[in-house]
Write a protein that holds these residues in place. Structure first.
Motif, PDB file in Angstrom:
ATOM      1  N   ILE A 161       1.826 -33.022 -19.822  1.00  0.00           N
ATOM      2  CA  ILE A 161       2.777 -33.913 -19.147  1.00  0.00           C
ATOM      3  C   ILE A 161       3.257 -33.304 -17.824  1.00  0.00           C
ATOM      4  O   ILE A 161       3.264 -33.969 -16.792  1.00  0.00           O
ATOM      5  N   GLY A 162       3.659 -32.052 -17.831  1.00  0.00           N
ATOM      6  CA  GLY A 162       4.154 -31.404 -16.616  1.00  0.00           C
ATOM      7  C   GLY A 162       3.120 -31.379 -15.502  1.00  0.00           C
ATOM      8  O   GLY A 162       3.444 -31.582 -14.327  1.00  0.00           O
ATOM      9  N   PHE A 163       1.868 -31.155 -15.860  1.00  0.00           N
ATOM     10  CA  PHE A 163       0.768 -31.150 -14.888  1.00  0.00           C
ATOM     11  C   PHE A 163       0.704 -32.505 -14.170  1.00  0.00           C
ATOM     12  O   PHE A 163       0.640 -32.567 -12.934  1.00  0.00           O
ATOM     13  N   TYR A 164       0.742 -33.596 -14.946  1.00  0.00           N
ATOM     14  CA  TYR A 164       0.641 -34.928 -14.355  1.00  0.00           C
ATOM     15  C   TYR A 164       1.910 -35.317 -13.597  1.00  0.00           C
ATOM     16  O   TYR A 164       1.840 -36.011 -12.584  1.00  0.00           O
ATOM     17  N   GLU A 165       3.069 -34.858 -14.079  1.00  0.00           N
ATOM     18  CA  GLU A 165       4.310 -35.147 -13.351  1.00  0.00           C
ATOM     19  C   GLU A 165       4.262 -34.536 -11.955  1.00  0.00           C
ATOM     20  O   GLU A 165       4.707 -35.164 -10.988  1.00  0.00           O
ATOM     21  N   LYS A 166       3.697 -33.343 -11.814  1.00  0.00           N
ATOM     22  CA  LYS A 166       3.577 -32.706 -10.496  1.00  0.00           C
ATOM     23  C   LYS A 166       2.696 -33.523  -9.558  1.00  0.00           C
ATOM     24  O   LYS A 166       2.803 -33.401  -8.332  1.00  0.00           O
ATOM     25  N   LEU A 167       1.827 -34.360 -10.133  1.00  0.00           N
ATOM     26  CA  LEU A 167       0.935 -35.206  -9.329  1.00  0.00           C
ATOM     27  C   LEU A 167       1.520 -36.603  -9.126  1.00  0.00           C
ATOM     28  O   LEU A 167       0.838 -37.494  -8.619  1.00  0.00           O
ATOM     29  N   GLY A 168       2.788 -36.800  -9.540  1.00  0.00           N
ATOM     30  CA  GLY A 168       3.478 -38.056  -9.282  1.00  0.00           C
ATOM     31  C   GLY A 168       3.452 -39.075 -10.409  1.00  0.00           C
ATOM     32  O   GLY A 168       3.942 -40.188 -10.237  1.00  0.00           O
TER      33      GLY A 168
END
Length: 140
Positions: A111-118
């Motif tokens: 989840i954190g990985f994708y949140e960093k990508l918006g």
């Protein structure tokens, strides 16, 4: 190190990467790893110095591009390849004027990985092949 990400018709290279990550590493049953969307999806292949190291697919439906089957081999994790692969998917979708949003089912550990990508999480957690996931969306 030379990273190249392109659209590909080399489905066997993509499937080999997916088998290694999803079936061998994560324990997804082999019989559900491939599906009917593979025939209609846009597939991206990521290479490092010419060697296949990651893949993803995009399935377009109406105004939504669904990113799926995202995987990077363990040797390429931490290199930025995964983020570059997602950005390449978003660039592919941006070229289609019908697609206005991207969605994906993220493993909860990512989840954190994708949140960093918006991407923004939405809905309730769900199980996919024994792995907890959450839907995520990004407006293009």
């Amino acid at each position: 190190m030379s990273i190249v990400i392109t659209r590909t018709d080399d489905l066997e290279a993509c499937m080999a990467l997916r088998f290694t990550v999803f079936v061998d590493e994560q324990g997804v049953p082999a019989e559900i790893e491939r599906d009917e969307y593979d025939a209609v999806a846009t597939h991206l292949l990521a290479t490092i110095d010419g060697k296949p190291m990651g893949t993803a697919r995009i399935v377009a439906k109406g105004d939504t591009g669904k990113i799926g089957r995202v995987c990077v081999l363990p040797a390429a994790r931490g290199t930025g390849l995964g983020a570059a692969l997602i950005r390449a998917c978003l660039d592919e979708m941006a070229d289609d004027p019908q697609i206005t949003q991207a969605m994906l089912g993220a493993q909860t550990s990512a989840i954190g990985f994708y949140e960093k990508l918006g991407f923004v999480p939405e809905g309730d957690e769900f199980d996919d092949a024994g792995i907890p996931h959450l839907m995520m969306r990004k407006t293009l």
